[in-house]
Enzyme design. Structure first.
Site: not given
Length: 677
Positions: A406-407, A433-435, A439, A478
């Site tokens: 849960a970013e 990963f930054a992608d 959220p 990614h």
């Protein structure tokens, strides 16, 4: 057993409550007049109908012991907690002396950070995550307080509210989630929000969570509910939901017309259910006060309001010259390596090792440092790329731990935990990963403007790490770069190293600095021999200081991250081909930006090629080109050129990735064409 009722509560307490309720209602009803007179309070959300629960929240709050996160309707809550009528009006009129934000934040957003009454966002309910972070710090440091966070029932539809309650339940944290249920989210009725008539019922399956229902219109029921919740949270360190049934007597706010969606029968009902009138009747009916005594209290409230009004009106407006104050705090000053360079000989280490060893060194240096994220602390594994390998084993599960997937929760609780004490430093792996970070953008925004919005009273001391970029065959989720999009938000430092020593030095500076830093790591270089180098002990790299990787006189190549190594190879190739002698500038730090180094180089070469991995269209290079074109146009002998990814997602098949991401051949051609101009 209930502690409060009309018969046994002492008269002085009842008098204080009635005074607060009449004073609060007087301010609530006067607020629209300020807008009509063009004096301010352009946003006002009346609280009438929430009187019981708001009085109770403020009464159980312990100044400088508990933390409170009120929402925009919590006027009586903060008045009950100790704010004065003058302070509330100062907020409504957005005066420079407004204790919440000095006029920087929206009216009806009440706060007093010096008492731990926090400045919260207009994104209602997102402060629940901050509350969880504060409570995590309370438990770690053995603090005996609780955190009270408040909002309406419609906010529970937001994912971050679920994340907060889930996290508080999992970690067993002393958070009281107060849901003030008036039946509407602006004009959207409760039945369109949830299948359960009482939204707290959505959380009945959560372990370690106590749910208390009360009549939020009734002073005594609300006081008993909040007292029980507070005592339970202190005693057990577990979360509580207090679901308070309220009514909304007026419109949602002064920009809403409730007559468009509420019929006369409903409007008559909510007026008849007015908590202040009910409390007035109870005091008379049970002979606790005479009508004359209550009228006298009401008159005293009016006088208090009048005096507060006069003082607030006379208070100064914000000074427009201060708009650049509190965008970012002063960073840690590098002492050993003030320019971020070194000559030390020794053994080379790769980039991932440099980051790992710096994290460990800084955790030893500052015992008030914490790290969490997804998959960062599971036995011998330290994330997808093993950046945090061995950290939990050395520093323990209380300082290094896994977060839920849960970013938003990861970033929001970091913001919250740093509120507990400014000595705390937090490193988070915002996503694997930054992608996958998108959220959490809502909480990223909060981190960027907390310092400015609070008028310098709070800044999250957080380093946000993200494994960024492509060249690994990762495809759409990614291989993404975020710096072009995120650099548009003032308040965050953004760094993007290309070599192991800079990764170590920038990370150390980030972790020792006040404020919020986005630390982007080119994951394709984690184990690259090209990025490996000698990393001195305690190496430091200051923010806003670029590094000239190769000196030259014919062309300035500006780059960072993965493409730094491509540019260096191209510059060497151009030199070997006797085409040109190119200067390669590795920015290292995007915000703040080292304009001085860039400008000196451009004045020398008169030609500029900007290279980055992100898309050319709207990439960070566009801002660089605009800055150089605006400020150094007279020094240019050719149009500024840019090389980056094409304007498509990054494909998965190697031939697609190669067609999309910049490579040495593309950079070589662009440089050759520019040199020939």
């Amino acid at each position: 057993m209930n502690k409060f009722d009309i018969k046994t509560t002492d008269k002085e307490t009842l008098k204080k409550w009635f005074h607060l309720m009449t004073l609060g209602r007087a301010i609530d009803e006067k607020a629209p007049a300020y807008l009509l007179q063009s004096l301010g309070w352009s946003y006002h959300a009346p609280y009438a109908g929430h009187d019981g629960i708001q009085l109770a929240m403020g009464q159980v709050f312990r100044k400088n012991m508990d933390f409170m996160f009120p929402y925009y309707r919590d006027m009586l809550t903060v008045l009950s907690a100790g704010l004065t009528a003058e302070e509330i009006i100062l907020n409504g009129l957005s005066k420079a002396t407004d204790p919440a934000s000095g006029g920087r934040h929206m009216s009806n957003h009440f706060a007093k950070p010096e008492w731990n009454i926090q400045n919260v966002s207009s994104a209602t309910g997102n402060h629940d995550l901050h509350a969880v972070g504060v409570a995590r710090a309370m438990v770690y440091y053995g603090h005996k307080g609780v955190v009270i966070t408040s909002h309406g029932e419609a906010s529970t539809s937001e994912g971050y509210v679920y994340e907060a309650i889930n996290g508080a339940s999992k970690e067993q944290l002393p958070v009281i989630f107060v849901i003030q249920d008036n039946g509407y989210g602006i004009s959207v009725p409760k039945k369109d929000q949830t299948a359960n008539r009482k939204v707290a019922a959505n959380f009945t399956g959560f372990k370690n969570l106590k749910i208390i229902y009360c009549n939020g219109k009734d002073v005594f029921d609300s006081m008993n509910a909040m007292t029980e919740a507070h005592e339970y949270a202190v005693r057990t360190h577990c979360p509580v939901i207090v679901h308070a049934n309220c009514v909304r007597i007026g419109s949602h706010s002064n920009s809403d017309k409730h007559v468009l969606y509420r019929d006369e029968e409903e409007l008559s009902y909510v007026k008849a259910a007015d908590p202040l009138h009910k409390f007035h009747r109870l005091l008379i009916r049970y002979n606790r006060f005479t009508e004359e005594e209550l009228v006298k209290i009401q008159e005293e409230s009016k006088k208090e309001l009048s005096a507060a009004h006069k003082k607030a009106i006379a208070a100064p407006d914000p000074d427009p010259s201060t708009v650049f104050d509190f965008v970012m705090p002063e960073p840690y000053k590098a002492e050993k390596y003030p320019d971020g360079t070194h000559q030390k000989e020794g053994e080379k280490v790769n980039l991932v090792t440099a980051i790992n060893e710096t994290l460990k060194a800084e955790f030893r240096y500052n015992p008030d440092t914490f790290l969490w994220g997804q998959d960062v602390a599971n036995k011998e594994k330290g994330g997808v790329f093993n950046v945090t390998k061995g950290m939990q084993q050395e520093f323990g599960i209380s300082r290094v731990f896994n977060a839920p997937i849960a970013e938003d929760f990861i970033v929001g609780t970091a913001n919250g935990m740093s509120r507990f004490d400014p000595k705390i430093r937090i490193v988070i792996e915002g996503a694997e990963f930054a992608d996958y970070f998108w959220p959490a953008i809502e909480q990223y925004v909060e981190c960027t403007h907390d310092y400015w919005r609070s008028n310098g009273q709070f800044v999250p001391n957080v380093t946000l790490r993200l494994a960024s970029g492509g060249y690994i065959g990762g495809g759409i989720y990614h291989s993404q770069n975020l710096e072009g999009a995120l650099s548009t938000l003032p308040g965050a430092r953004i760094v993007y190293p290309s070599f192991a020593d800079d990764a170590a030095g920038l990370l150390r500076t980030s972790m020792r600095s006040k404020g919020f830093t986005l630390f982007l790591e080119p994951k394709a270089l984690y184990n690259s021999l090209d990025a490996a180098c000698v990393v001195p002990d305690d190496f430091e790299v200051p923010f806003g200081k670029a590094r000239i990787r190769r000196s030259g006189s014919d062309l300035t190549i500006i780059t960072y991250g993965n493409t730094t190594h491509l540019c260096l190879k191209v510059a060497e190739r151009l030199a070997n081909d006797k085409v040109a002698n190119c200067e390669v500038i590795d920015l290292r730090s995007l915000i703040p930006l080292d304009k001085e180094t860039i400008f000196e180089s451009v004045k020398k070469t008169s030609k500029v090629l900007i290279v980055h991995e992100d898309k050319v269209f709207s990439g960070f290079g566009a801002e660089l080109a605009a800055t150089i074109g605006t400020e150094l146009f007279q020094h240019l002998d050719a149009p500024i050129q840019r090389v980056g990814s094409v304007f498509t997602p990054v494909g998965f098949h190697p031939v697609l990735e190669k067609a999309i991401l910049p490579d040495a051949d593309r950079i070589y051609k662009a440089a050759s064409d520019l040199l020939a101009y």
